[in-house]
Design an enzyme around this catalytic site. Sequence first.
Site, PDB file in Angstrom:
ATOM      1  N   PHE A 179     -50.978 -17.019 -11.577  1.00 26.86           N
ATOM      2  CA  PHE A 179     -51.308 -18.245 -11.530  1.00 26.86           C
ATOM      3  C   PHE A 179     -50.153 -19.205 -11.048  1.00 26.86           C
ATOM      4  CE2 PHE A 179     -52.023 -22.851 -12.727  1.00 26.86           C
ATOM      5  CZ  PHE A 179     -53.178 -23.052 -12.332  1.00 26.86           C
ATOM      6  N   ASP A 229     -41.439 -18.043 -11.219  1.00 32.11           N
ATOM      7  CA  ASP A 229     -42.408 -19.272 -11.580  1.00 32.11           C
ATOM      8  C   ASP A 229     -42.247 -19.280 -12.931  1.00 32.11           C
ATOM      9  OD1 ASP A 229     -43.779 -21.102 -12.148  1.00 32.11           O
ATOM     10  OD2 ASP A 229     -45.690 -20.352 -10.684  1.00 32.11           O
ATOM     11  N   LYS A 287     -43.654 -28.578 -15.966  1.00 30.15           N
ATOM     12  CA  LYS A 287     -44.504 -28.900 -17.366  1.00 30.15           C
ATOM     13  C   LYS A 287     -43.383 -29.186 -18.224  1.00 30.15           C
ATOM     14  CE  LYS A 287     -48.363 -25.930 -16.823  1.00 30.15           C
ATOM     15  NZ  LYS A 287     -48.799 -24.455 -16.212  1.00 30.15           N
TER      16      LYS A 287
HETATM   17  C1  LIG Z   1     -49.299 -24.713 -14.698  1.00 30.44           C
HETATM   18  C2  LIG Z   1     -48.583 -23.844 -13.761  1.00 30.44           C
HETATM   19  C3  LIG Z   1     -48.219 -24.004 -12.322  1.00 30.44           C
HETATM   20  C4  LIG Z   1     -49.037 -25.204 -11.764  1.00 30.44           C
HETATM   21  O1  LIG Z   1     -48.510 -26.478 -12.297  1.00 30.44           O
HETATM   22  P1  LIG Z   1     -49.198 -27.765 -12.100  1.00 30.44           P
HETATM   23  O2  LIG Z   1     -48.340 -28.937 -12.667  1.00 30.44           O
HETATM   24  O3  LIG Z   1     -50.413 -27.691 -12.895  1.00 30.44           O
HETATM   25  O4  LIG Z   1     -49.255 -27.969 -10.605  1.00 30.44           O
HETATM   26  C5  LIG Z   1     -47.599 -23.218 -11.399  1.00 30.44           C
HETATM   27  N1  LIG Z   1     -47.183 -22.086 -12.059  1.00 30.44           N
HETATM   28  C6  LIG Z   1     -47.183 -21.501 -13.381  1.00 30.44           C
HETATM   29  C7  LIG Z   1     -46.720 -20.365 -13.761  1.00 30.44           C
HETATM   30  C8  LIG Z   1     -48.222 -22.519 -14.204  1.00 30.44           C
HETATM   31  O5  LIG Z   1     -48.180 -22.035 -15.432  1.00 30.44           O
END
Ligand SMILES: *Cc1c(COP(=O)(O)O)cnc(C)c1O
Length: 405
Positions: free
Chosen positions: A138, A223, A252
Amino acid sequence: MNTIIDLEEDYCAHNYRPLPVVLVHGEGVYLWDDEGQNYLDMMSAYSAVSHGHAHPRLVKTLIEQAQRLAVVSRAYYTDKLPKFLERICLLTNQDRALPMNTGAEAVETAIKAARKWAYKVKAVENDKAEIIICAGNFHGRTIAIIGFSSEAQYRDGFGPFPAGFKSIPFGDASALEAAITPNTAAFLVEPIQGEAGIIVPPDGYLAECAEICNKHNVLLICDEVQTGLGRTGEFLACQHDDVQPDGLILGKALGGGLLPISMFLARDDVMDVFNPGDHGSTFGGNPLAAAVAFEAISVLGEEKLPERSKELGAYFMEKLRSLDTPFIKDIRGRGLFIGMEIDPTKATARAVCEELLRNSILSKETHDTVVRFAPPLIITKEELDWAFERIKNVFETMERMNSAA
Ligand SMILES: *Cc1c(COP(=O)(O)O)cnc(C)c1O
């Protein structure tokens, strides 16, 4: 019927299915609804609220900076951005950072950097660069990102998608080595897969991947939008494996639970592919977000949030494992990043979350079978003990309901 819920249902796109509660106030690890009932937040807005709700120091910084200077775009220098970037680069051992707003934007930035690096530095033939990603990933919701999602629902109806991505199983380093070609620019991976259901790879997986990437001149891009900033018990989840990635994505919790800020960080030779005009964002790097994020990473260190996460996460996971109920198939995670796999023949994760809500605990299912526990990292042992009793009660109630049915 709750008229607020009706109003949102009438006017908002139905791209979420919220639990039936209307929140009006938040403080620390607690949230309050419109009837004055309070809840323990064990979701933290998908880990965006690791510092807790309305952290006094962060709110103070937000208000003071909002009154001074908030948004000017990067057409100018501001006094807040450079100091924040210096601090985050030092903390992550990266050379440079490119600030964006949402996680998905920072992932897009990483993809752009990796492709351009492949052409300009690695000398891959134009438009041939490949990026390897993992099944179950994700990384956000843009067209390019969902294009390489293995989740059918995320993709359905949104094609056509950009080419150039290759999927391998998560947790299998030999699959990475087998997938690499001379055109491979990067391997993009979550150190622990979050939305897939808190999937922890085998020990040493990331270290092995780093070695393979290094051997083949492929960028390892982690990520850490969700796993970073203390969530898994280290400042970065990469550190569990002693890995220094070539590129790193944060988001985040970087905004201290108050506003969106994300970034891509990398070594000079990767980031230097960007020239003025190549890439940008109107709000990216604004002084309001930079000031709050600077304070957020300071608070993270001073309040020892990664250490708390490690200690309390291990404590809470052990307690959860002691639960003797047929509903739970597996408890897994690192730090306060915990997934509870529900036996789908007994209940859906959604049903468990609804019962948790009735017991004053807010969580959220991921997929049909996993309930996540990822409270603000400021949570105390006593609050976790309280949560445990409620969770125990939830399964006792559900067992009674099942045997009555
Ligand atoms: C939440 C998330 C994203 C996307 O972040 P948004 O601020 O919702 O665009 C990307 N990578 C990971 C691992 C995430 O958990």
